[in-house]
Design a protein around this motif. Structure first.
Motif, PDB file in Angstrom:
ATOM      1  N   PHE A 134      20.054  18.692  24.829  1.00 57.64           N
ATOM      2  CA  PHE A 134      19.674  19.306  24.334  1.00 57.64           C
ATOM      3  C   PHE A 134      19.439  18.632  22.960  1.00 57.64           C
ATOM      4  CE2 PHE A 134      20.331  22.293  20.662  1.00 57.64           C
ATOM      5  CZ  PHE A 134      18.634  22.736  21.025  1.00 57.64           C
ATOM      6  N   ALA A 135      19.663  17.430  22.367  1.00 53.30           N
ATOM      7  CA  ALA A 135      20.081  16.909  20.828  1.00 53.30           C
ATOM      8  C   ALA A 135      18.881  15.692  20.769  1.00 53.30           C
ATOM      9  CB  ALA A 135      21.032  16.462  20.329  1.00 53.30           C
ATOM     10  N   PHE A 186      29.480  14.247  21.841  1.00 58.01           N
ATOM     11  CA  PHE A 186      29.333  15.467  22.269  1.00 58.01           C
ATOM     12  C   PHE A 186      30.291  16.062  23.641  1.00 58.01           C
ATOM     13  CE2 PHE A 186      26.035  13.915  20.312  1.00 58.01           C
ATOM     14  CZ  PHE A 186      24.891  14.650  19.938  1.00 58.01           C
ATOM     15  N   ARG A 219      16.456  23.304  26.444  1.00 56.98           N
ATOM     16  CA  ARG A 219      17.632  22.950  27.275  1.00 56.98           C
ATOM     17  C   ARG A 219      17.777  22.868  28.846  1.00 56.98           C
ATOM     18  NH1 ARG A 219      21.804  24.289  24.268  1.00 56.98           N
ATOM     19  NH2 ARG A 219      21.360  26.578  22.347  1.00 56.98           N
ATOM     20  N   SER A 262      25.127  18.254  28.618  1.00 58.89           N
ATOM     21  CA  SER A 262      23.775  18.863  28.117  1.00 58.89           C
ATOM     22  C   SER A 262      23.733  19.206  27.148  1.00 58.89           C
ATOM     23  CB  SER A 262      23.815  20.334  29.639  1.00 58.89           C
ATOM     24  OG  SER A 262      24.280  20.436  30.339  1.00 58.89           O
ATOM     25  N   GLU A 263      24.196  18.502  26.077  1.00 63.97           N
ATOM     26  CA  GLU A 263      24.379  19.214  24.667  1.00 63.97           C
ATOM     27  C   GLU A 263      23.692  18.190  24.251  1.00 63.97           C
ATOM     28  OE1 GLU A 263      28.352  19.029  22.907  1.00 63.97           O
ATOM     29  OE2 GLU A 263      29.261  21.240  24.015  1.00 63.97           O
ATOM     30  N   SER A 304      29.276  17.219  26.313  1.00 63.44           N
ATOM     31  CA  SER A 304      28.424  17.574  27.897  1.00 63.44           C
ATOM     32  C   SER A 304      27.377  16.919  27.769  1.00 63.44           C
ATOM     33  CB  SER A 304      28.256  19.094  28.289  1.00 63.44           C
ATOM     34  OG  SER A 304      27.837  19.606  27.850  1.00 63.44           O
TER      35      SER A 304
END
Length: 78
Positions: A50-51, A42, A56, A46-47, A44
């Motif tokens: 989210f996963a 990933f 978000r 944040s990604e 970031s």
């Protein structure tokens, strides 16, 4: 007038971030190009968040690297 927060030092490659979500521990490895979680790469945090959650999130906040802030922008008291 408020003073902006000091810049944070980058997280070094090899660091392992651990977060419990829905009674499961998640281990994220910081790599030189981003982050690795469950065999996936990933760009970031944040990604990654989210996963893990399907919603978000601010990645540094999800992993406890950033303090929560009050509505006026000041750091919230503990």
């Amino acid at each position: 007038m408020s003073i902006p927060p000091a810049p944070r030092a980058p997280i070094r490659p090899g660091t392992i971030l651990v977060r419990e979500h829905e009674q499961k521990l998640h281990h994220v490895v910081v790599t030189k190009d981003g982050f690795s979680w469950n065999g996936a790469e990933f760009g970031s945090l944040s990604e990654v968040a989210f996963a893990i959650t399907g919603t978000r999130w601010n990645g540094p906040r999800f992993f406890g690297l950033r303090a929560k802030t009050a509505r006026n922008g000041a750091a919230a008291s503990p």
